[in-house]
Design a protein around this motif. Structure first.
Motif, PDB file in Angstrom:
ATOM      1  N   THR A   1       0.849  -1.185   0.000  1.00 49.42           N
ATOM      2  CA  THR A   1       0.000   0.000   0.000  1.00 49.42           C
ATOM      3  C   THR A   1       0.892   1.245   0.000  1.00 49.42           C
ATOM      4  OG1 THR A   1      -0.136   0.043   2.419  1.00 49.42           O
ATOM      5  CG2 THR A   1      -1.876  -1.131   1.230  1.00 49.42           C
ATOM      6  N   LEU A   2       0.352   2.354  -0.545  1.00 45.32           N
ATOM      7  CA  LEU A   2       1.089   3.612  -0.635  1.00 45.32           C
ATOM      8  C   LEU A   2       0.293   4.708   0.058  1.00 45.32           C
ATOM      9  CD1 LEU A   2       3.558   5.101  -1.982  1.00 45.32           C
ATOM     10  CD2 LEU A   2       1.996   5.674  -3.841  1.00 45.32           C
ATOM     11  N   SER A   3       0.965   5.505   0.896  1.00 39.23           N
ATOM     12  CA  SER A   3       0.295   6.578   1.622  1.00 39.23           C
ATOM     13  C   SER A   3       1.199   7.815   1.703  1.00 39.23           C
ATOM     14  CB  SER A   3      -0.051   6.110   3.039  1.00 39.23           C
ATOM     15  OG  SER A   3      -0.656   7.148   3.781  1.00 39.23           O
ATOM     16  N   PRO A   4       0.665   9.018   1.428  1.00 41.99           N
ATOM     17  CA  PRO A   4      -0.654   9.266   0.833  1.00 41.99           C
ATOM     18  C   PRO A   4      -0.646   8.860  -0.631  1.00 41.99           C
ATOM     19  CG  PRO A   4       0.561  11.299   0.959  1.00 41.99           C
ATOM     20  CD  PRO A   4       1.412  10.277   1.643  1.00 41.99           C
ATOM     21  N   SER A   5      -1.787   8.849  -1.243  1.00 46.88           N
ATOM     22  CA  SER A   5      -1.871   8.411  -2.637  1.00 46.88           C
ATOM     23  C   SER A   5      -1.436   9.489  -3.616  1.00 46.88           C
ATOM     24  CB  SER A   5      -3.297   7.960  -2.961  1.00 46.88           C
ATOM     25  OG  SER A   5      -4.200   9.042  -2.762  1.00 46.88           O
TER      26      SER A   5
ATOM     27  N   PHE B   1       6.610   9.644   0.369  1.00 42.85           N
ATOM     28  CA  PHE B   1       5.480   8.732   0.551  1.00 42.85           C
ATOM     29  C   PHE B   1       5.894   7.643   1.536  1.00 42.85           C
ATOM     30  CE2 PHE B   1       5.208  10.559  -3.641  1.00 42.85           C
ATOM     31  CZ  PHE B   1       3.865  10.802  -3.868  1.00 42.85           C
ATOM     32  N   THR B   2       4.917   6.948   2.082  1.00 42.70           N
ATOM     33  CA  THR B   2       5.171   5.778   2.918  1.00 42.70           C
ATOM     34  C   THR B   2       4.657   4.539   2.213  1.00 42.70           C
ATOM     35  OG1 THR B   2       5.030   7.039   4.980  1.00 42.70           O
ATOM     36  CG2 THR B   2       4.741   4.661   5.131  1.00 42.70           C
ATOM     37  N   VAL B   3       5.540   3.549   2.040  1.00 41.95           N
ATOM     38  CA  VAL B   3       5.166   2.280   1.413  1.00 41.95           C
ATOM     39  C   VAL B   3       5.153   1.207   2.491  1.00 41.95           C
ATOM     40  CG1 VAL B   3       5.715   0.574  -0.346  1.00 41.95           C
ATOM     41  CG2 VAL B   3       6.234   2.987  -0.752  1.00 41.95           C
ATOM     42  N   ALA B   4       4.027   0.494   2.614  1.00 40.25           N
ATOM     43  CA  ALA B   4       3.899  -0.587   3.584  1.00 40.25           C
ATOM     44  C   ALA B   4       3.820  -1.924   2.849  1.00 40.25           C
ATOM     45  CB  ALA B   4       2.670  -0.388   4.462  1.00 40.25           C
ATOM     46  N   ALA B   5       4.706  -2.849   3.202  1.00 40.97           N
ATOM     47  CA  ALA B   5       4.709  -4.199   2.619  1.00 40.97           C
ATOM     48  C   ALA B   5       4.272  -5.193   3.688  1.00 40.97           C
ATOM     49  CB  ALA B   5       6.094  -4.551   2.095  1.00 40.97           C
ATOM     50  N   THR B   6       3.290  -6.029   3.372  1.00 42.31           N
ATOM     51  CA  THR B   6       2.731  -6.977   4.339  1.00 42.31           C
ATOM     52  C   THR B   6       2.883  -8.406   3.831  1.00 42.31           C
ATOM     53  OG1 THR B   6       1.109  -5.336   5.084  1.00 42.31           O
ATOM     54  CG2 THR B   6       0.652  -7.635   5.612  1.00 42.31           C
ATOM     55  N   SER B   7       3.292  -9.302   4.742  1.00 47.56           N
ATOM     56  CA  SER B   7       3.400 -10.726   4.411  1.00 47.56           C
ATOM     57  C   SER B   7       1.999 -11.330   4.285  1.00 47.56           C
ATOM     58  CB  SER B   7       4.185 -11.452   5.505  1.00 47.56           C
ATOM     59  OG  SER B   7       3.992 -12.844   5.425  1.00 47.56           O
TER      60      SER B   7
ATOM     61  N   THR C   1       0.901  13.261 -12.873  1.00 48.35           N
ATOM     62  CA  THR C   1       1.374  11.995 -13.446  1.00 48.35           C
ATOM     63  C   THR C   1       1.037  10.850 -12.504  1.00 48.35           C
ATOM     64  OG1 THR C   1       3.228  13.164 -14.492  1.00 48.35           O
ATOM     65  CG2 THR C   1       3.376  10.764 -14.348  1.00 48.35           C
ATOM     66  N   ASP C   2       0.455   9.779 -13.057  1.00 48.53           N
ATOM     67  CA  ASP C   2       0.164   8.566 -12.284  1.00 48.53           C
ATOM     68  C   ASP C   2       1.362   7.628 -12.347  1.00 48.53           C
ATOM     69  OD1 ASP C   2      -2.442   9.399 -11.660  1.00 48.53           O
ATOM     70  OD2 ASP C   2      -3.187   8.658 -13.580  1.00 48.53           O
ATOM     71  N   PHE C   3       1.697   7.020 -11.196  1.00 54.65           N
ATOM     72  CA  PHE C   3       2.788   6.051 -11.152  1.00 54.65           C
ATOM     73  C   PHE C   3       2.375   4.879 -10.259  1.00 54.65           C
ATOM     74  CE2 PHE C   3       3.464   8.849  -7.560  1.00 54.65           C
ATOM     75  CZ  PHE C   3       3.880   7.999  -6.533  1.00 54.65           C
ATOM     76  N   THR C   4       3.173   3.827 -10.248  1.00 57.42           N
ATOM     77  CA  THR C   4       2.863   2.647  -9.441  1.00 57.42           C
ATOM     78  C   THR C   4       4.094   2.192  -8.664  1.00 57.42           C
ATOM     79  OG1 THR C   4       3.358   1.147 -11.278  1.00 57.42           O
ATOM     80  CG2 THR C   4       1.055   1.826 -11.006  1.00 57.42           C
ATOM     81  N   VAL C   5       3.829   1.525  -7.540  1.00 60.50           N
ATOM     82  CA  VAL C   5       4.883   0.967  -6.691  1.00 60.50           C
ATOM     83  C   VAL C   5       4.581  -0.509  -6.461  1.00 60.50           C
ATOM     84  CG1 VAL C   5       6.075   1.114  -4.470  1.00 60.50           C
ATOM     85  CG2 VAL C   5       5.146   3.176  -5.524  1.00 60.50           C
ATOM     86  N   LYS C   6       5.602  -1.345  -6.528  1.00 63.61           N
ATOM     87  CA  LYS C   6       5.423  -2.753  -6.221  1.00 63.61           C
ATOM     88  C   LYS C   6       6.642  -3.278  -5.462  1.00 63.61           C
ATOM     89  CE  LYS C   6       7.066  -4.279 -10.782  1.00 63.61           C
ATOM     90  NZ  LYS C   6       6.686  -5.010 -12.014  1.00 63.61           N
ATOM     91  N   ALA C   7       6.436  -4.401  -4.778  1.00 62.88           N
ATOM     92  CA  ALA C   7       7.506  -5.044  -4.014  1.00 62.88           C
ATOM     93  C   ALA C   7       7.847  -6.383  -4.659  1.00 62.88           C
ATOM     94  CB  ALA C   7       7.086  -5.246  -2.563  1.00 62.88           C
ATOM     95  N   MET C   8       9.111  -6.780  -4.530  1.00 63.21           N
ATOM     96  CA  MET C   8       9.567  -8.007  -5.160  1.00 63.21           C
ATOM     97  C   MET C   8      10.492  -8.766  -4.220  1.00 63.21           C
ATOM     98  SD  MET C   8      10.453  -6.382  -8.896  1.00 63.21           S
ATOM     99  CE  MET C   8      11.440  -5.138  -8.065  1.00 63.21           C
ATOM    100  N   SER C   9      10.438 -10.094  -4.340  1.00 65.81           N
ATOM    101  CA  SER C   9      11.354 -10.969  -3.627  1.00 65.81           C
ATOM    102  C   SER C   9      11.553 -12.208  -4.489  1.00 65.81           C
ATOM    103  CB  SER C   9      10.796 -11.348  -2.251  1.00 65.81           C
ATOM    104  OG  SER C   9      11.696 -12.207  -1.573  1.00 65.81           O
ATOM    105  N   GLY C  10      12.647 -12.231  -5.259  1.00 67.24           N
ATOM    106  CA  GLY C  10      12.855 -13.327  -6.196  1.00 67.24           C
ATOM    107  C   GLY C  10      11.781 -13.310  -7.264  1.00 67.24           C
ATOM    108  N   THR C  11      11.078 -14.419  -7.405  1.00 70.30           N
ATOM    109  CA  THR C  11      10.000 -14.508  -8.387  1.00 70.30           C
ATOM    110  C   THR C  11       8.655 -14.046  -7.823  1.00 70.30           C
ATOM    111  OG1 THR C  11       9.606 -16.821  -7.756  1.00 70.30           O
ATOM    112  CG2 THR C  11      11.137 -16.411  -9.599  1.00 70.30           C
TER     113      THR C  11
ATOM    114  N   THR D   1       0.326  -3.901  -7.508  1.00 69.27           N
ATOM    115  CA  THR D   1       0.864  -2.576  -7.808  1.00 69.27           C
ATOM    116  C   THR D   1       0.012  -1.527  -7.088  1.00 69.27           C
ATOM    117  OG1 THR D   1      -0.454  -2.470  -9.828  1.00 69.27           O
ATOM    118  CG2 THR D   1       1.818  -3.238 -10.032  1.00 69.27           C
ATOM    119  N   ALA D   2       0.657  -0.735  -6.235  1.00 70.71           N
ATOM    120  CA  ALA D   2      -0.048   0.313  -5.498  1.00 70.71           C
ATOM    121  C   ALA D   2      -0.007   1.602  -6.311  1.00 70.71           C
ATOM    122  CB  ALA D   2       0.600   0.526  -4.137  1.00 70.71           C
ATOM    123  N   PRO D   3      -1.158   2.224  -6.609  1.00 68.99           N
ATOM    124  CA  PRO D   3      -1.179   3.439  -7.439  1.00 68.99           C
ATOM    125  C   PRO D   3      -0.837   4.688  -6.639  1.00 68.99           C
ATOM    126  CG  PRO D   3      -3.408   2.829  -6.842  1.00 68.99           C
ATOM    127  CD  PRO D   3      -2.520   1.770  -6.267  1.00 68.99           C
TER     128      PRO D   3
END
Length: 291
Positions: free
Chosen positions: A66-70, A82-88, A141-151, A156-158
């Motif tokens: 998730t991305l905050s604020p949007s 921005f603050t990016v939160a990654a959850t298991s 401009t719209d952009f996206t954020v994503k998290a990755m770990s290997g495969t 994608t958080a807008p």
């Protein structure tokens, strides 16, 4: 009257044929058996449905982001956070990095820390800083954020970045280095007052004569003097002219006097006594871009 006690009437036994008795017993037993069979069948169907539902509800391992604020608004050349939160999800555990796509030209993103380690069921946050350049287009401009770990790749958080044009002010004044007479030229040392906290890149400087103020004697004698008696030569130095915060003159910045603006009093055939002792009121202007 007969006082003898009455005898009860003799009981007569009624014989029920054996086949009829067996038939009655069968009729009484069959509904109970049918009910039991119906109950067992229903119980078996309900158990199978529960097992299917459990199988469909199984969640695979992954990451949710998730991305905050949007949305953020920023001036050209400035940065936004921005603050990016990654959850298991589903018991995922491992190192996670982040990627941003869709930023405008001249903008770049960096996460701090650059990676996090997620334990099963945990959440980690990073600060995402998006920096822009002075040349970044003024737009949303719209952009996206994503998290990755290997495969493993998250959703994608807008997000949205709005870049505004920088509009700041600075002052321009000038000093004419000597008096004017027909046929003479005097340079004008411009002074730029930059009240901003950062340097500005001046891209244009100009001088104009807004008014010629004659002496009372010239006015009384009706002796004319107008802007037509003078000629202006504009600043010819290199642009942009970088001006640090504070007041900076062309001479103080080491600009050659030959490139300063100049005022020339023309030597005409017309009587110019009306210009003796006259005062020129000058107007200065300039444009530039904040750094």
């Amino acid at each position: 009257m007969d006082h003898r006690p009455e005898r009860p009437a003799p009981m007569h036994r009624v014989r029920i044929p054996l086949p009829a008795l067996l038939l009655a017993l069968v009729v009484a037993v069959v509904p109970v058996a049918a009910l039991a069979a119906s109950g067992n069948q229903a119980a078996g169907t309900q158990t199978a449905g529960t097992q299917t539902s459990t199988s469909q509800g199984k969640v695979s391992k992954g990451i949710s982001v998730t991305l905050s604020p949007s949305s953020r608004t920023v001036d050209q050349g400035q940065s936004a956070s921005f603050t990016v939160a990654a959850t298991s999800v589903g018991g995922f555990a491992g190192p996670v990095t982040f990627a941003v796509t869709g930023l405008p030209a001249g903008a770049a993103a960096s996460a701090s820390p650059s990676s996090v380690s997620l334990a099963a069921g945990s959440t980690a946050q990073v600060t995402l800083t998006v920096s822009t350049a002075t040349t970044t287009p003024v737009a949303k401009t719209d952009f996206t954020v994503k998290a990755m770990s290997g495969t493993t790749v998250s959703n994608t958080a807008p997000g949205q970045l709005q870049v505004l044009e920088v509009k700041r002010t600075f002052g321009v004044t000038g000093t004419v280095l000597g008096p004017l007479a027909p046929g003479t030229t005097q340079p004008v040392d411009l002074k730029i007052n930059n009240s901003n906290v950062r340097a500005i890149d001046v891209s244009n400087l100009s001088v104009s004569i807004s008014q010629v103020v004659r002496t009372p004697a010239a006015v009384a004698a009706n002796m004319p003097c107008t802007t037509a008696d003078y000629k202006l030569t504009q600043y010819s130095g290199t642009y942009p002219l970088t001006v640090e915060p504070g007041s900076r003159s062309l001479s103080g910045m080491g600009v050659s006097q030959a490139k300063w603006p100049r005022i020339t009093m023309l030597d005409t055939a017309q009587l110019q006594d009306g210009c003796k002792g006259a005062t020129l009121r000058l107007t200065y202007s300039g444009t530039g871009q904040a750094n």
